[in-house]
Design an enzyme around this catalytic site. Structure first.
Site, PDB file in Angstrom:
ATOM      1  N   SER A   1      57.663  94.518  69.989  1.00  0.00           N
ATOM      2  CA  SER A   1      57.878  94.711  68.561  1.00  0.00           C
ATOM      3  C   SER A   1      59.305  95.149  68.242  1.00  0.00           C
ATOM      4  O   SER A   1      59.727  95.095  67.093  1.00  0.00           O
ATOM      5  CB  SER A   1      56.885  95.733  68.002  1.00  0.00           C
TER       6      SER A   1
ATOM      7  N   LYS B   1      59.190 102.033  66.140  1.00  0.00           N
ATOM      8  CA  LYS B   1      59.543 101.235  64.960  1.00  0.00           C
ATOM      9  C   LYS B   1      60.825 101.782  64.347  1.00  0.00           C
ATOM     10  O   LYS B   1      61.238 102.898  64.636  1.00  0.00           O
ATOM     11  CB  LYS B   1      58.426 101.320  63.908  1.00  0.00           C
TER      12      LYS B   1
END
Lengths: 207, 207
Positions: free
Chosen positions: A129, A165
């Site tokens: 990610s 993130k």
DNA sequence: CGCGTCTGTGTTCACTTGAACACTATGACC
DNA sequence: GGTCATAGTGTTCAAGTGAACACAGACGCG
């Protein structure tokens, strides 16, 4: 550290023992401890081995001081930070209780650009990610618990699992964005638990 | 390492001095060295500070041994490798002579997956030629001098400058490929000087 | 063989260092 | 004022430890 070819076999053994002892106990051995390890009957034999090692530059000594043997490559001021590596799911990490860590990584504080007494922890990255930030599966990410600023990369606790993130703000509301267009933005429904802000990364292996 | 709140001001000072002394000299100070540093007239005052620190878990001691003070977080077996960081242009690096290094990075050998006495060096990455391998400008790449195998990422000396490329073989001939389609393959005209094979990577900062 | 180097023994000495005790001073707290 | 924890002084003792010397055996080398 160095396999100095000019050392005799015995000298190399002594050197190895000194280094091993320092690793295991944290202090350098006394001459008599070295003597005992090799089963010698006199401390003087050891002393000359040590003298020879110093002569050859394979060892350094604080003369007159007890247990004053150290690596010639000793670099003053290089404080180490000992970083616990938690798994990929460090649920409840922000607690004060000492979490069970898989491993520990020791890194020079100066190299990481952190204070010597910085409280860091590390997570092993899973998934792709954050590929857009060039962080890939298997990387170990160093994090410090502090308030995130926009554009910081953070480890956040979502659904009991920790993910990496990028932290962003939009109209005063915080949300998380993966660095991979295949993942959607994460807009926290309840509250956003930030475990830490990334301060570094360690990758091992060549691929 | 830890700012234990239950320590008195004096105890914290003593603890700080012990840690500082260990960083600077590599060995822990004797009670009398601590005494001298604080200008005390008696070693016994120090002794009770040290006792208190041990009592509170802020310090660990090898009883009876000289200079046996160490961090409570001491982890046996964590051998360090001291890695010299050369600039972006380590011309002529493979020589035995000790090259001038900008910095040194100390890392736990186990964490890097190398032997404790591994001979490593590091280069700071410039440019984006290895972006496809997720290696970006500013990264510090750890390398070890050994024969490259196909698909290894290597530092090679080309035109007096060191570049990071992937090592490949085609029909028995070695060539280098950037992990960025904007760069052409490098097919060595004369000889290919491989300085080292990548074994790890350290990135600092969050961006 | 004779020479030098590496290794080990037995021993001695002086300094370093941790450990201990009795006593004093200061400040916080009740 | 009394009590307690923290901090410091002066001193003593024993163990830890580095440094040193004379001597001896093993081994390679010319």
């Amino acid at each position: 550290m160095t396999d100095n070819p000019s050392l005799t076999a015995r000298q190399q053994q002594v050197l190895d023992f000194i280094h091993a002892h320092q690793r295991e106990t944290g202090v350098s051995p006394s001459l008599r401890e070295i003597q005992a390890h090799f089963g010698l009957a006199s401390p003087f034999g050891v002393q000359r081995h040590v003298d020879a090692l110093i002569e050859k530059g394979a060892l350094q000594r604080l003369a007159g001081k007890a247990r004053g043997l150290l690596h010639p490559a000793h670099h003053p001021g290089s404080a180490l930070v000992n970083i616990p590596v938690f798994g990929v799911i460090p649920a409840g990490l922000p607690t004060d209780a000492v979490q069970e860590a898989d491993t520990h990584i020791s890194v020079d504080a100066a190299s990481l650009g952190v204070r010597a007494n910085a409280k860091l922890f590390a997570l092993r990255v899973r998934g792709d990610s954050m590929i857009g930030a060039n962080i890939v599966e298997g990387d170990v990410v160093f994090l410090t618990p502090r308030e995130p600023r926009p554009l910081d990369i953070v480890a956040a606790l979502i659904d009991g699992e920790s993910t990496l993130k990028r932290f962003l703000l939009q109209r005063g509301r915080a949300f998380l964005r993966a660095e991979n267009s295949r993942y959607p933005d994460l807009i926290p429904s309840t509250e956003l638990i930030i475990q830490g802000v990334m301060v570094g990364l360690l990758r091992t292996g060549t691929s």
